[in-house]
Design an enzyme around this catalytic site. Structure first.
Site, PDB file in Angstrom:
ATOM      1  N   SER A  17       1.107  -6.135  15.398  1.00 37.31           N
ATOM      2  CA  SER A  17       0.235  -6.205  14.209  1.00 37.31           C
ATOM      3  C   SER A  17       1.039  -6.587  12.938  1.00 37.31           C
ATOM      4  O   SER A  17       1.940  -6.225  12.944  1.00 37.31           O
ATOM      5  CB  SER A  17      -0.753  -4.996  14.224  1.00 37.31           C
ATOM      6  OG  SER A  17      -1.241  -4.775  12.903  1.00 37.31           O
ATOM      7  N   ARG A  39       1.525   1.317  19.983  1.00 34.97           N
ATOM      8  CA  ARG A  39       0.962   2.501  20.526  1.00 34.97           C
ATOM      9  C   ARG A  39      -0.312   1.841  21.410  1.00 34.97           C
ATOM     10  O   ARG A  39      -0.598   1.921  22.366  1.00 34.97           O
ATOM     11  CB  ARG A  39       0.366   3.389  19.463  1.00 34.97           C
ATOM     12  CG  ARG A  39      -0.591   4.498  19.927  1.00 34.97           C
ATOM     13  CD  ARG A  39      -0.638   5.383  18.694  1.00 34.97           C
ATOM     14  NE  ARG A  39      -0.755   4.707  17.238  1.00 34.97           N
ATOM     15  CZ  ARG A  39      -0.516   5.406  16.141  1.00 34.97           C
ATOM     16  NH1 ARG A  39      -0.118   6.736  16.071  1.00 34.97           N
ATOM     17  NH2 ARG A  39      -0.633   4.814  14.998  1.00 34.97           N
ATOM     18  N   SER A 142       9.466   0.368   1.887  1.00 30.27           N
ATOM     19  CA  SER A 142       8.463   0.147   1.242  1.00 30.27           C
ATOM     20  C   SER A 142       8.711   0.082  -0.307  1.00 30.27           C
ATOM     21  O   SER A 142       9.454   1.067  -0.632  1.00 30.27           O
ATOM     22  CB  SER A 142       7.120   1.028   1.580  1.00 30.27           C
ATOM     23  OG  SER A 142       6.069   0.630   0.477  1.00 30.27           O
ATOM     24  N   LYS A 143       8.170  -0.829  -1.132  1.00 27.39           N
ATOM     25  CA  LYS A 143       8.425  -0.609  -2.421  1.00 27.39           C
ATOM     26  C   LYS A 143       8.083   0.681  -2.952  1.00 27.39           C
ATOM     27  O   LYS A 143       8.684   0.957  -4.025  1.00 27.39           O
ATOM     28  CB  LYS A 143       7.816  -2.044  -3.269  1.00 27.39           C
ATOM     29  CG  LYS A 143       6.418  -1.750  -3.570  1.00 27.39           C
ATOM     30  CD  LYS A 143       6.125  -1.677  -4.734  1.00 27.39           C
ATOM     31  CE  LYS A 143       4.716  -1.765  -5.454  1.00 27.39           C
ATOM     32  NZ  LYS A 143       3.684  -1.012  -4.760  1.00 27.39           N
ATOM     33  N   GLN A 149       3.279   5.919  -5.278  1.00 26.60           N
ATOM     34  CA  GLN A 149       1.967   5.395  -5.025  1.00 26.60           C
ATOM     35  C   GLN A 149       1.072   6.410  -5.643  1.00 26.60           C
ATOM     36  O   GLN A 149      -0.184   6.076  -6.319  1.00 26.60           O
ATOM     37  CB  GLN A 149       1.888   4.991  -3.682  1.00 26.60           C
ATOM     38  CG  GLN A 149       0.416   4.229  -3.679  1.00 26.60           C
ATOM     39  CD  GLN A 149       0.023   3.938  -2.147  1.00 26.60           C
ATOM     40  OE1 GLN A 149       0.924   3.115  -1.370  1.00 26.60           O
ATOM     41  NE2 GLN A 149      -1.082   4.393  -1.680  1.00 26.60           N
ATOM     42  N   TYR A 155       4.233   9.882   3.609  1.00 26.23           N
ATOM     43  CA  TYR A 155       4.583   8.380   3.861  1.00 26.23           C
ATOM     44  C   TYR A 155       5.676   7.973   3.120  1.00 26.23           C
ATOM     45  O   TYR A 155       6.589   7.311   3.485  1.00 26.23           O
ATOM     46  CB  TYR A 155       3.315   7.512   3.823  1.00 26.23           C
ATOM     47  CG  TYR A 155       3.409   5.876   3.644  1.00 26.23           C
ATOM     48  CD1 TYR A 155       3.767   5.256   4.836  1.00 26.23           C
ATOM     49  CD2 TYR A 155       3.656   5.229   2.497  1.00 26.23           C
ATOM     50  CE1 TYR A 155       4.125   3.828   4.949  1.00 26.23           C
ATOM     51  CE2 TYR A 155       3.578   3.960   2.548  1.00 26.23           C
ATOM     52  CZ  TYR A 155       3.745   3.264   3.684  1.00 26.23           C
ATOM     53  OH  TYR A 155       4.141   1.940   3.789  1.00 26.23           O
ATOM     54  N   LYS A 159       9.537   6.665   3.510  1.00 25.96           N
ATOM     55  CA  LYS A 159      10.163   5.506   3.157  1.00 25.96           C
ATOM     56  C   LYS A 159      11.445   5.624   2.330  1.00 25.96           C
ATOM     57  O   LYS A 159      12.452   4.738   2.552  1.00 25.96           O
ATOM     58  CB  LYS A 159       9.050   4.640   2.464  1.00 25.96           C
ATOM     59  CG  LYS A 159       7.679   4.314   3.188  1.00 25.96           C
ATOM     60  CD  LYS A 159       7.849   3.139   4.110  1.00 25.96           C
ATOM     61  CE  LYS A 159       7.461   3.289   5.347  1.00 25.96           C
ATOM     62  NZ  LYS A 159       7.730   2.363   6.140  1.00 25.96           N
ATOM     63  N   GLU A 187       3.356  -6.026  -1.480  1.00 27.71           N
ATOM     64  CA  GLU A 187       1.995  -6.364  -1.295  1.00 27.71           C
ATOM     65  C   GLU A 187       1.726  -7.685  -0.077  1.00 27.71           C
ATOM     66  O   GLU A 187       2.019  -8.745  -0.392  1.00 27.71           O
ATOM     67  CB  GLU A 187       1.469  -6.930  -2.730  1.00 27.71           C
ATOM     68  CG  GLU A 187       1.768  -6.109  -3.826  1.00 27.71           C
ATOM     69  CD  GLU A 187       1.198  -4.507  -3.634  1.00 27.71           C
ATOM     70  OE1 GLU A 187       0.182  -4.350  -3.408  1.00 27.71           O
ATOM     71  OE2 GLU A 187       2.139  -3.645  -3.992  1.00 27.71           O
ATOM     72  N   THR A 190      -2.032  -7.031   5.517  1.00 26.27           N
ATOM     73  CA  THR A 190      -1.887  -6.725   6.958  1.00 26.27           C
ATOM     74  C   THR A 190      -3.117  -6.068   7.071  1.00 26.27           C
ATOM     75  O   THR A 190      -3.857  -5.375   6.114  1.00 26.27           O
ATOM     76  CB  THR A 190      -0.638  -5.886   7.154  1.00 26.27           C
ATOM     77  OG1 THR A 190      -0.760  -4.930   6.452  1.00 26.27           O
ATOM     78  CG2 THR A 190       0.552  -6.922   6.865  1.00 26.27           C
TER      79      THR A 190
END
Ligand code: NAP
Length: 261
Positions: A17, A39, A142-143, A149, A155, A159, A187, A190
């Site tokens: 994915s 998975r 990830s940024k 965030q 998460y 990261k 960004e 997905t």
């Protein structure tokens, strides 16, 4: 440019994915054998069948990577069936929204199990084969590890740790000539990103607002652009690059906001 990836066995976690799928498709086009570790069975099997039908070599391995023994089995199945393993792309992850206020310690630890543990476990179990192949590792972080965030401590901790581990493993694996690098998407539209957008009252408006703020071309980065960066890093065209954090994001994370206000 020929990336010299022909016949390389490239394990891509979360390869059925989004960004992982784009890496798998790109690897197949380069003549490599991507191994889709996922998975859910249906999507992975479908993608593997599609690639094989188009004449590519490909393997699907079903695994829930939150379980350590399934990480070990995923590497074992790869090597049993393909006889080798050259490159590990740690990519599977889920932004599960375990925050400081809306969360609790057990959920935080579970988030690390889902997002971080398998990056280590897979690298650990793959190491004997990576040594043999003088292979390399690319960690997808990830940024948000740099910017935060809000509302997603588990998460983000994973990261951030992936960036630290990229440097740590690059140092530890120098004697074997194994390179380790990280790619930080920002960004990218997905399925995971869409789920996040749909948490807003007006997803389309939110998407347009973000796009307006992306300096280069006011658009999201495509999964293929991330995959191209990953495959370049994984190839021997990046043979003297290790311990690096690359951010292909159209300048979103680093360029001065005043340039584009
Ligand atoms: P995605 O479309 O949701 O794909 C993630 C894949 O990982 C899914 O196929 C999922 O499989 C698999 N996966 C998750 N947990 C797993 C587990 N425990 N065991 C096996 N497979 C598992 O997400 P994506 O946006 O492409 O994200 C890929 C990576 O990019 C992630 O590490 C994410 O943090 C990073 N990233 C993405 C963005 C973005 O803008 N999209 C931004 C920053 C970082 P199932 O569907 O079967 O669960």
């Amino acid at each position: 440019m020929d990336l010299h990836l022909t016949n390389k066995v490239i394990v891509v976690t979360g390869g059925a994915s989004g960004i992982g799928e784009a890496i798998v498709r790109g690897a197949a086009k380069e003549g490599a054998t991507p191994v889709i570790v996922n998975r859910r069975r249906e999507r992975g099997e479908k993608l593997a069948a599609e690639l094989k039908q188009a004449g590519h070599s490909c393997l699907f391995v079903q695994a829930d990577l939150s379980e350590i023994d399934q990480c070990q089995q995923a590497i074992q199945k790869t090597v049993d069936q393909l006889g080798r393993m050259d490159i590990l792309i740690n990519n599977a992850g889920v932004n599960d929204g375990v925050g400081l206020e809306k969360g609790f310690p057990e959920a935080f630890m579970q988030s690390l199990q889902n997002n971080l543990q398998h990056y280590y476990s897979l690298a650990h179990y793959a190491l004997p084969y990576l040594k043999k192949a003088k292979g390399n590792i690319v960690n997808i972080s990830s940024k948000t590890a740099l910017t935060g965030q809000g509302g997603t401590s588990g998460y983000i901790a994973a990261k951030g740790a992936q960036l630290a581990l990229t440097r740590e493993w690059a140092a530890e694996l120098l004697p074997y000539g194994i390179r380790v690098n990280a790619v930080l998407p920002a960004e990218v539209l997905t399925p995971m990103y869409e789920t996040w957008l749909n948490s807003f009252a007006s997803p389309e408006e939110k998407k347009a607002e973000i796009e307006r703020r992306i300096p280069l071309e006011q658009r999201m980065t495509t999964a293929q652009e991330i995959a191209d960066t990953v495959l370049f890093l994984a190839s021997d065209r990046s043979s003297h690059t290790t311990g690096q954090h690359l951010i292909p994001d159209g300048g979103y994370t680093h360029l001065d906001r005043a340039i584009h206000s």
